[in-house]
Enzyme design. Sequence first.
Site, PDB file in Angstrom:
ATOM      1  N   LEU A  33      31.997 -61.524   0.955  1.00  0.00           N
ATOM      2  CA  LEU A  33      32.028 -61.231  -0.473  1.00  0.00           C
ATOM      3  C   LEU A  33      32.592 -62.435  -1.208  1.00  0.00           C
ATOM      4  O   LEU A  33      33.676 -62.921  -0.866  1.00  0.00           O
ATOM      5  CB  LEU A  33      32.888 -59.995  -0.745  1.00  0.00           C
ATOM      6  CG  LEU A  33      32.504 -58.721   0.018  1.00  0.00           C
ATOM      7  CD1 LEU A  33      33.444 -57.574  -0.343  1.00  0.00           C
ATOM      8  CD2 LEU A  33      31.051 -58.333  -0.223  1.00  0.00           C
ATOM      9  N   CYS A  34      31.830 -62.944  -2.148  1.00  0.00           N
ATOM     10  CA  CYS A  34      32.268 -64.069  -2.972  1.00  0.00           C
ATOM     11  C   CYS A  34      32.606 -65.277  -2.085  1.00  0.00           C
ATOM     12  O   CYS A  34      31.792 -65.687  -1.251  1.00  0.00           O
ATOM     13  CB  CYS A  34      33.453 -63.642  -3.833  1.00  0.00           C
ATOM     14  SG  CYS A  34      33.903 -64.807  -5.146  1.00  0.00           S
TER      15      CYS A  34
END
Length: 311
Positions: free
Chosen positions: A101-102
């Site tokens: 994530l990210c």
Amino acid sequence: MGSVAIAATDGMLHFELAMACEVFGAKPDAIPGPWYDVTVCGDHPVRAGRFHVRPDRGLGHLADADTVIVPAVTDVDAEIPADLLKAVTAASRAGARMVSLCTGAFVLAAAGILDGLRATTHWAHTDQLATRYPEVTVDPDVLYVDNGNVLTSAGKAAAMDLCLHLVRRDHGPAIANIVARRLVVPPHRAGGQAQYVTTPVPDQDDHPLSGLLPWVMQRLDQPLTVEDLARRANMSARHLTRHFRATTGTTPLQWLLTQRVRRAQELLENTDHGIDLIAAAAGMGTATTLRRHFQRSVGVPPDTYRRTFRT
């Protein structure tokens, strides 16, 4: 689906970590059947943003999970902990589905998991990711990238999009919509949409696409071209494409294909129609065309999807 292990080490951001726990760890009452078994893994209590997190298990447990999620790291220039890299590498070798994530993409890249694959991260760090890891094909213009068993997302809201995409893959659109409603977020944004759209989707009734998109949704079973859409919107095909990119982050044909695949998913889940009939209703023409686009977009053939995800 099955077990989900979320990596937790000092320097990770609490938002993405909490998001993963909320999406995969809290089963809505309206969902029947089994849900994910979620474990937060770390070798000691860690500081995530302004919060302290006490993990359930050690990092070595990552290798036992079906899906491993690596949340965002605060400082992409900081050295990645050796124990985290070792655990992530072991999990990947054990066959776990690896998800970042990210800026968690920097962890997967450092472990070599993204070598030879497309990947993305927050737009502010895509150049840095590409420079540091030239073996990775970094796409700065998408919300998330699904390589099957390795998935990466852009920042914040895009991380939520990827989490819901995983629920959609594992349980089907109907269940993903229930989760999205509980979280009060949009149920689905295609990964190919732009991270940053200069003109947000307008609410005005007089916007060029405000009447066109509902019109198209009612005619997915019909053969439609960019020229057909342009005539309906009373503009040139080139002008229409510019509006589509500014509003949806993708092209008219790609947007249309996404809607047709989603229509096929709904019919596979909720009807007993044969593949030929579903192909016609979704505007794919033939079962062969449906299977080709469905496999490419969803990752499994329509027949497998129906057997696995029929609710």
